[in-house]
Design a protein around this motif. Structure first.
Motif, PDB file in Angstrom:
ATOM      1  N   ILE A 106       0.845  -1.202   0.000  1.00  0.00           N
ATOM      2  CA  ILE A 106       0.000   0.000   0.000  1.00  0.00           C
ATOM      3  C   ILE A 106       0.878   1.249   0.000  1.00  0.00           C
ATOM      4  N   GLY A 107       1.918   1.239   0.814  1.00  0.00           N
ATOM      5  CA  GLY A 107       2.825   2.376   0.849  1.00  0.00           C
ATOM      6  C   GLY A 107       3.576   2.565  -0.457  1.00  0.00           C
ATOM      7  N   LEU A 108       4.055   1.473  -1.051  1.00  0.00           N
ATOM      8  CA  LEU A 108       4.758   1.575  -2.334  1.00  0.00           C
ATOM      9  C   LEU A 108       3.846   2.121  -3.425  1.00  0.00           C
ATOM     10  N   CYS A 109       2.588   1.680  -3.409  1.00  0.00           N
ATOM     11  CA  CYS A 109       1.626   2.152  -4.402  1.00  0.00           C
ATOM     12  C   CYS A 109       1.391   3.649  -4.250  1.00  0.00           C
ATOM     13  N   ARG A 110       1.174   4.100  -3.032  1.00  0.00           N
ATOM     14  CA  ARG A 110       0.969   5.530  -2.783  1.00  0.00           C
ATOM     15  C   ARG A 110       2.178   6.333  -3.243  1.00  0.00           C
ATOM     16  N   ASN A 111       3.373   5.846  -2.916  1.00  0.00           N
ATOM     17  CA  ASN A 111       4.586   6.564  -3.299  1.00  0.00           C
ATOM     18  C   ASN A 111       4.731   6.656  -4.813  1.00  0.00           C
ATOM     19  N   ALA A 112       4.379   5.579  -5.517  1.00  0.00           N
ATOM     20  CA  ALA A 112       4.495   5.580  -6.980  1.00  0.00           C
ATOM     21  C   ALA A 112       3.535   6.583  -7.602  1.00  0.00           C
ATOM     22  N   ILE A 113       2.292   6.628  -7.115  1.00  0.00           N
ATOM     23  CA  ILE A 113       1.322   7.587  -7.648  1.00  0.00           C
ATOM     24  C   ILE A 113       1.800   9.009  -7.406  1.00  0.00           C
ATOM     25  N   THR A 114       2.312   9.271  -6.205  1.00  0.00           N
ATOM     26  CA  THR A 114       2.806  10.607  -5.882  1.00  0.00           C
ATOM     27  C   THR A 114       3.986  10.987  -6.761  1.00  0.00           C
ATOM     28  N   ALA A 115       4.866  10.023  -7.053  1.00  0.00           N
ATOM     29  CA  ALA A 115       6.016  10.316  -7.906  1.00  0.00           C
ATOM     30  C   ALA A 115       5.588  10.624  -9.337  1.00  0.00           C
ATOM     31  N   VAL A 116       4.539   9.967  -9.816  1.00  0.00           N
ATOM     32  CA  VAL A 116       4.071  10.182 -11.185  1.00  0.00           C
ATOM     33  C   VAL A 116       3.263  11.463 -11.301  1.00  0.00           C
ATOM     34  N   ARG A 117       2.416  11.752 -10.293  1.00  0.00           N
ATOM     35  CA  ARG A 117       1.586  12.968 -10.291  1.00  0.00           C
ATOM     36  C   ARG A 117       1.763  13.677  -8.946  1.00  0.00           C
ATOM     37  N   PRO A 118       2.882  14.399  -8.751  1.00  0.00           N
ATOM     38  CA  PRO A 118       3.180  14.988  -7.440  1.00  0.00           C
ATOM     39  C   PRO A 118       2.127  15.970  -6.932  1.00  0.00           C
ATOM     40  N   GLU A 119       1.418  16.638  -7.829  1.00  0.00           N
ATOM     41  CA  GLU A 119       0.462  17.666  -7.403  1.00  0.00           C
ATOM     42  C   GLU A 119      -0.918  17.090  -7.080  1.00  0.00           C
ATOM     43  N   ASP A 120      -1.148  15.825  -7.354  1.00  0.00           N
ATOM     44  CA  ASP A 120      -2.461  15.230  -7.116  1.00  0.00           C
ATOM     45  C   ASP A 120      -2.457  14.442  -5.810  1.00  0.00           C
ATOM     46  N   SER A 121      -3.517  14.598  -5.037  1.00  0.00           N
ATOM     47  CA  SER A 121      -3.610  13.914  -3.754  1.00  0.00           C
ATOM     48  C   SER A 121      -3.827  12.416  -3.938  1.00  0.00           C
ATOM     49  N   VAL A 122      -3.379  11.655  -2.956  1.00  0.00           N
ATOM     50  CA  VAL A 122      -3.564  10.196  -2.938  1.00  0.00           C
ATOM     51  C   VAL A 122      -4.196   9.835  -1.600  1.00  0.00           C
ATOM     52  N   TYR A 123      -5.196   9.002  -1.625  1.00  0.00           N
ATOM     53  CA  TYR A 123      -5.855   8.582  -0.393  1.00  0.00           C
ATOM     54  C   TYR A 123      -6.288   7.131  -0.533  1.00  0.00           C
ATOM     55  N   VAL A 124      -6.683   6.536   0.581  1.00  0.00           N
ATOM     56  CA  VAL A 124      -7.110   5.141   0.567  1.00  0.00           C
ATOM     57  C   VAL A 124      -8.570   5.049   0.976  1.00  0.00           C
ATOM     58  N   LEU A 125      -9.303   4.189   0.295  1.00  0.00           N
ATOM     59  CA  LEU A 125     -10.687   3.891   0.631  1.00  0.00           C
ATOM     60  C   LEU A 125     -10.744   2.444   1.104  1.00  0.00           C
ATOM     61  N   GLN A 126     -11.204   2.246   2.307  1.00  0.00           N
ATOM     62  CA  GLN A 126     -11.231   0.906   2.877  1.00  0.00           C
ATOM     63  C   GLN A 126     -12.349   0.084   2.261  1.00  0.00           C
ATOM     64  N   ARG A 127     -12.006  -1.120   1.872  1.00  0.00           N
ATOM     65  CA  ARG A 127     -12.968  -2.102   1.402  1.00  0.00           C
ATOM     66  C   ARG A 127     -12.815  -3.357   2.267  1.00  0.00           C
ATOM     67  N   GLN A 128     -13.650  -4.338   2.041  1.00  0.00           N
ATOM     68  CA  GLN A 128     -13.540  -5.569   2.812  1.00  0.00           C
ATOM     69  C   GLN A 128     -12.299  -6.338   2.392  1.00  0.00           C
ATOM     70  N   GLY A 129     -11.321  -6.415   3.279  1.00  0.00           N
ATOM     71  CA  GLY A 129     -10.100  -7.155   3.017  1.00  0.00           C
ATOM     72  C   GLY A 129      -9.071  -6.439   2.170  1.00  0.00           C
ATOM     73  N   CYS A 130      -9.363  -5.228   1.716  1.00  0.00           N
ATOM     74  CA  CYS A 130      -8.411  -4.499   0.886  1.00  0.00           C
ATOM     75  C   CYS A 130      -8.679  -3.007   0.976  1.00  0.00           C
ATOM     76  N   VAL A 131      -7.766  -2.235   0.425  1.00  0.00           N
ATOM     77  CA  VAL A 131      -7.987  -0.808   0.275  1.00  0.00           C
ATOM     78  C   VAL A 131      -7.853  -0.462  -1.201  1.00  0.00           C
ATOM     79  N   ALA A 132      -8.541   0.589  -1.594  1.00  0.00           N
ATOM     80  CA  ALA A 132      -8.379   1.130  -2.942  1.00  0.00           C
ATOM     81  C   ALA A 132      -7.517   2.385  -2.820  1.00  0.00           C
ATOM     82  N   VAL A 133      -6.255   2.291  -3.252  1.00  0.00           N
ATOM     83  CA  VAL A 133      -5.386   3.466  -3.272  1.00  0.00           C
ATOM     84  C   VAL A 133      -5.840   4.314  -4.454  1.00  0.00           C
TER      85      VAL A 133
END
Length: 261
Positions: A106-133
């Motif tokens: 989850i952390g690696l995914c967030r970091n990759a999105i931030t590196a590709v689009r630094p000005e766009d926010s990244v957040y997580v939405l909790q689902r059953q058994g997973c999160v949607a980054v």
């Protein structure tokens, strides 16, 4: 009306294990509002005008500034990602599904999105058994032209020439993203008869599972260029899994990919 940063903060507290009641008390935000945000976060209209320029939309299209992060994110997207339009138009959500069992992913995914689009926010939405980054931008379809209607395995998936250039520069990052999304490293075992005694042997193996022929081919073509030996494993007579089990090839995968955590 709460701004996007406040909404992200509340959802992060929930994703870290906070109950709706405790997060509501901590932030002063109603439980009903937090519950609604778990389904979606509406971007503020003023944010659309503040979005960073897209390298693909410039007069002379370029590559993402962090090409290595893009190659990794491309692997995650092809495996467990989707792009969906905002219901009021004007932008798109990128969502990458990550299992709760792999907080490091989850952390690696967030970091990759931030590196590709630094000005766009990244957040997580909790689902059953997973999160949607999740991240919102007008430009996700520009960066991932494989986006289209229907499931990925029902349509042709092919890289654009500029994406091939990125993958040629960072092939291991693509493989790493694909394994982190639709693959795993596990320990297999077998038995052999040695001098009349049956002995058990264990060995590591990498699996990649995807029903899209095009995505599997992209994975195996990249492995071929990297000198990694692989073989197809079928299910009901159809290719489904790709196995890497030869000792030297597993060692290469361990050096550049490694298990999820």
């Amino acid at each position: 009306m709460y701004d996007l940063r406040t909404r992200e903060h509340a959802l992060t507290l929930v994703a870290q294990g906070g109950s709706l009641n405790s997060v509501s008390k901590q932030t002063g935000i109603s439980r009903s509002a937090i519950r609604e945000w778990q389904g979606r976060i509406e971007p503020l209209p003023r944010m659309l005008g503040q979005a960073a320029p897209c390298p693909r939309c410039l007069p002379v299209p370029g590559l993402p500034a962090d090409s290595a992060a893009y190659a990794y994110l491309l692997g995650l997207y092809l495996g467990d990602g989707c792009i969906s339009p905002h219901r009021r138009g004007g932008g798109y959500y990128l969502r990458i599904a990550c299992a709760d069992a792999w907080p490091g992913l989850i952390g690696l995914c967030r970091n990759a999105i931030t590196a590709v689009r630094p000005e766009d926010s990244v957040y997580v939405l909790q689902r059953q058994g997973c999160v949607a980054v999740t991240s919102y931008s007008r430009h996700w379809p520009c960066l991932f032209p494989q986006h289209g209607p229907g499931k990925k395995h029902t349509r042709r998936i092919a890289l654009e020439p500029w994406q091939h250039h990125v993958v040629d520069e960072h092939p291991w990052e693509l493989v790493r993203g694909l394994i982190h999304s639709d693959g795993c490293r596990n320990i297999n075992w077998t038995t052999r008869l040695v001098r009349g005694e049956r002995k058990r042997y264990e060995y590591p193996r990498y699996w990649f599972t995807n029903v899209s022929d095009d995505i599997r081919r992209l994975y195996t073509d990249t492995l071929d260029r990297l000198g990694v030996e692989w073989r197809d494993c079928t299910r009901h007579g159809r290719p489904y899994n790709v196995s890497v089990a030869k000792r030297a090839s597993v060692a290469l995968m361990d050096a550049h990919v490694g298990p999820k955590y």
